[in-house]
Design a protein around this motif. Structure first.
Motif, PDB file in Angstrom:
ATOM      1  N   ALA A   1       0.935  -1.164  -0.166  1.00  9.90           N
ATOM      2  CA  ALA A   1       0.115  -0.017  -0.101  1.00  9.90           C
ATOM      3  C   ALA A   1       1.004   1.147  -0.026  1.00  9.90           C
ATOM      4  CB  ALA A   1      -0.938  -0.120   1.322  1.00  9.90           C
TER       5      ALA A   1
ATOM      6  N   THR B   1      -1.326   4.695   5.196  1.00  7.21           N
ATOM      7  CA  THR B   1      -1.388   3.353   4.506  1.00  7.21           C
ATOM      8  C   THR B   1      -1.317   2.137   5.081  1.00  7.21           C
ATOM      9  OG1 THR B   1       1.218   3.304   4.492  1.00  7.21           O
ATOM     10  CG2 THR B   1       0.130   4.545   2.817  1.00  7.21           C
TER      11      THR B   1
ATOM     12  N   ILE C   1      -6.409   3.017  -3.597  1.00  4.94           N
ATOM     13  CA  ILE C   1      -5.950   4.392  -2.908  1.00  4.94           C
ATOM     14  C   ILE C   1      -7.146   5.525  -3.052  1.00  4.94           C
ATOM     15  CG2 ILE C   1      -4.251   6.389  -3.173  1.00  4.94           C
ATOM     16  CD1 ILE C   1      -2.355   4.337  -4.569  1.00  4.94           C
TER      17      ILE C   1
ATOM     18  N   ALA D   1      -4.441   4.548   1.567  1.00  7.85           N
ATOM     19  CA  ALA D   1      -4.000   3.376   0.438  1.00  7.85           C
ATOM     20  C   ALA D   1      -4.253   2.160   1.200  1.00  7.85           C
ATOM     21  CB  ALA D   1      -2.703   3.539   0.021  1.00  7.85           C
TER      22      ALA D   1
ATOM     23  N   ALA E   1       0.939   4.041  -3.045  1.00  7.80           N
ATOM     24  CA  ALA E   1       0.758   5.338  -3.040  1.00  7.80           C
ATOM     25  C   ALA E   1       2.210   6.111  -3.305  1.00  7.80           C
ATOM     26  CB  ALA E   1       0.513   5.560  -1.633  1.00  7.80           C
TER      27      ALA E   1
END
Length: 338
Positions: A118, A222, A289, A253, A122
């Motif tokens: 993640a 994230t 995201i 994310a 991002a």
């Protein structure tokens, strides 16, 4: 079972490189004593090395069979180091990783200070200058929650943010500071102010701690949730943050490690916090995201206890107790190892 086996097995399952049946066979063999955990780790490591990732999330077929691990011992350390210890270089950023173990006596692998998909996804979107993420952070003050290695926050700095504050549990600040130093050009050449601060999501004085971090325009997080119970702490954190800065936006994310946990947080964001969610990009294993913002300042969440609807009534959840360093949630920017 050890954290190393669980970590590698999770990678194999989510990447489609190991079937559920193969995983069950390994765990049953360990439980029965017919296979040592060391040999099971070696087996999974070899699968990750030699088995192509399955398309569309499909599990590998019968060709991914158990093989004697005696010749693969070195592959265990090689695969582990590449995933959890090797530094990550991405578009000019240098990110160090430092895996640890939980302090709860289980010896489980704490991957809160390692790079997960993640954060990488991002960062790649931000560093490639892709809209709307790059435009979201350009010239803005960014507060990253549960930074872990700081990859996402540092990517915001590289994408033009005016100031970035990285936050996590106190025990994770040394790595954050190390990564800030490793990317000093963001301040000297890019002109972005960088800061690292401790932030425990379970703290009783969370509003005061958030206020002490200063103003921000964008919240970044994230892999904020890994287990369902984490969603309440994250929702409480965001409620307090958005109460202080109602016009702020959230860049979130999240890979779907636990669909129930992700759904619970989405529900909290849209129903209780009245946020509008817009998917900016998708990645990996059902990863997304999302950019979230309050529909209007009047709809900004109250600073009190977070409300949940359920069973025809509204219940108030008190803040969770503060977490010790190495526990499974509350400020971990990357998911804890089950």
């Amino acid at each position: 079972m050890t954290g190393t086996f669980d970590a590698l097995a999770e990678l194999g399952l989510t990447a489609g490189r190991m079937s559920e049946a193969h995983y069950d066979h390994l765990t049953d063999s360990i439980a029965s004593g017919s296979l040592t955990e060391e040999d099971a780790v070696a087996t999974v490591s070899e699968l990750l090395r030699r088995t192509p990732a399955a398309e569309d999330g499909a599990s590998p077929g019968a060709e991914a069979l158990y093989e004697g691990p005696s010749a693969q011992r070195r592959e265990v350390q090689t695969t582990f180091d590449a995933r959890f210890r090797a530094s990550v270089e991405l578009h000019g950023l240098l990110i160090h990783q430092e895996p640890g173990t939980f302090d709860d006596g289980t010896g489980g692998l704490d991957t809160g200070c390692t790079v997960w998909d993640a954060a990488r996804a991002a960062a790649e979107q931000l560093l490639a200058g892709r809209r709307p993420l790059a435009r979201l952070v350009a010239g803005k003050r960014v507060l990253e929650l549960g930074s872990g290695t700081g990859l996402a926050g540092l990517a915001c700095a590289a994408a033009g943010a005016s100031h970035v504050t990285l936050t996590d549990l106190p025990c994770r600040l040394p790595l954050l500071r190390r990564n800030v130093r490793a990317n000093g050009w963001l301040a000297t050449l890019g002109g972005c102010g960088l800061a690292c601060s401790a932030l425990d999501w379970g703290s009783d004085d969370l509003p005061a701690r958030l206020s002490a971090l200063g103003d921000f325009d964008v919240l970044v997080g994230t892999d904020l949730v890994y287990e369902e119970e984490h969603s309440a702490a994250v929702a409480r954190l965001l409620a307090h943050a958005l109460r202080q800065r109602p016009a702020a936006q959230l860049l979130w994310a999240q890979e779907e490690h636990n669909p129930i946990a992700v759904a619970a947080l989405r529900h909290s964001l849209t129903r209780e916090l009245q946020l509008q969610l817009v998917t900016a990009a998708r990645f990996g294993y059902h990863g997304a995201i999302v950019i979230a913002s309050v529909a209007s300042v009047a709809d900004a969440p109250r600073a009190g206890a977070h409300r949940f609807q359920g069973g025809g009534r509204t219940s108030l959840h008190p803040p969770p107790p503060p977490l010790a360093c190495g526990e499974a949630s509350g400020g971990a920017g990357t998911p804890p190892q089950p």
